[in-house]
Design an enzyme around this catalytic site. Structure first.
Site, PDB file in Angstrom:
ATOM      1  CG  HIS A   1      -1.576  -1.057   1.829  1.00 52.10           C
ATOM      2  ND1 HIS A   1      -3.015  -0.997   1.161  1.00 52.10           N
ATOM      3  CD2 HIS A   1      -1.385  -2.213   2.443  1.00 52.10           C
ATOM      4  CE1 HIS A   1      -3.550  -2.199   1.685  1.00 52.10           C
ATOM      5  NE2 HIS A   1      -2.590  -2.968   2.294  1.00 52.10           N
TER       6      HIS A   1
ATOM      7  CD  GLU B   1      -0.885   1.974   4.346  1.00 50.80           C
ATOM      8  OE1 GLU B   1      -0.414   2.647   3.078  1.00 50.80           O
ATOM      9  OE2 GLU B   1      -2.339   1.642   4.245  1.00 50.80           O
TER      10      GLU B   1
ATOM     11  CG  HIS C   1      -5.211  -1.700  -1.227  1.00 53.56           C
ATOM     12  ND1 HIS C   1      -5.511  -0.594  -0.174  1.00 53.56           N
ATOM     13  CD2 HIS C   1      -6.168  -2.646  -1.054  1.00 53.56           C
ATOM     14  CE1 HIS C   1      -6.669  -1.017   0.249  1.00 53.56           C
ATOM     15  NE2 HIS C   1      -7.139  -1.959  -0.048  1.00 53.56           N
TER      16      HIS C   1
ATOM     17  CG  ASP D   1      -3.165   2.016  -1.923  1.00 56.74           C
ATOM     18  OD1 ASP D   1      -4.289   1.822  -2.198  1.00 56.74           O
ATOM     19  OD2 ASP D   1      -2.635   1.157  -0.959  1.00 56.74           O
TER      20      ASP D   1
HETATM   21 ZN   LIG Z   1      -4.129   0.613   0.415  1.00 54.14          ZN
END
Ligand SMILES: [Zn+2]
Length: 243
Positions: free
Chosen positions: A27, A89, A129, A139
């Site tokens: 992400h 992330e 993602h 993303d």
């Molecule tokens: Zn995401």
């Protein structure tokens, strides 16, 4: 081991019985790490890791638990990938539209390789993602260097020479062979381009607009790019997941 800053969030639960980790979901969010942690806290969401632009790695949830990062999602027969995945992330103020920092990528590669090795995650299950939620998520964006990462053992890339080995020409069938949910073909096609042909994806300087406008609803993969899709489908079809 990568040095990790631990800052655990309470937003996780148990992985359901029998749900083994077999995917890595990547992400990005348009915040620095400390801000992102606050945003996650407000929204009662999480991911296992955050990697800041300077390469610092933060851990928010134990890998043994189900973090809440992917939401409604599908890939290669899996539904709701949180239960099957580790989520990372990346901090990216442009939402993945401007080049990622080298230090950040170095940390990502190191951490991803550890996770992939530990869980024996197949290359075809290292996903964006946007790959697993193509109608909802952009993303980690068009600047994410998938090809370079595949060369480092993180994910899968194509060899254009394989295109002629695929007799199939139907875009939906080819996308499904890679792993996409093709119930919205425009969204799946655009997500495929985000990952493999980013030059076909428009840059949106307004990050807030991008979050709510992930794909053009009339998008069709231009015919000259079909060989890339075929070469990908061949590669993803051959690299079967081990389980
Ligand atoms: Zn995401």
């Amino acid at each position: 081991m990568t040095k990790v800053i631990q800052n655990f969030l309470p937003f996780y639960d148990e992985r359901p019985n029998g749900a083994k980790v077999r995917a890595l979901v990547l992400h990005c969010s348009a915040h620095a790490a400390t801000d992102m942690i606050e945003v996650l806290r407000e929204r009662e969401l999480s991911s296992h890791y955050i990697i800041d632009t300077d390469g610092a790695v933060w851990q928010l949830v134990s890998e043994t638990k189900r973090a809440w990062h992917a939401g409604e999602s599908r890939w290669r027969g899996m539904h709701m990938l949180n239960q099957y995945s580790v989520g990372i992330e990346l901090c990216s103020l442009s939402l993945g539209q401007e080049t990622y920092a080298p230090a950040q990528l170095r940390s990502l590669i190191k951490l991803s390789r550890q996770i992939i090795r530990h869980y024996q995650i197949p290359a075809v299950n290292v996903v964006a993602h946007s790959d697993i939620a193509p109608t909802r998520k952009p993303d980690p964006g068009i600047a994410f260097p998938w090809r370079m990462l595949a060369q480092k053992g993180v994910g899968c890339w194509y060899d254009i020479a394989d295109a002629e080995k695929m007799a199939e020409n139907d875009v939906a069938i080819l996308l499904a062979q890679i792993g996409y949910d093709v119930s919205d073909l425009a969204a799946a096609s655009y997500a495929f381009c985000r990952h493999f042909i980013p030059s076909l994806v428009a840059i949106d300087k307004d990050v807030n607009h991008l979050v709510d406008n992930v794909y053009p609803s009339d998008f069709v993969l231009p015919q000259p790019y079909l060989p890339i899709l075929k070469a990908c489908a061949y590669r993803y079809g051959r690299l079967k997941p081990r389980r």
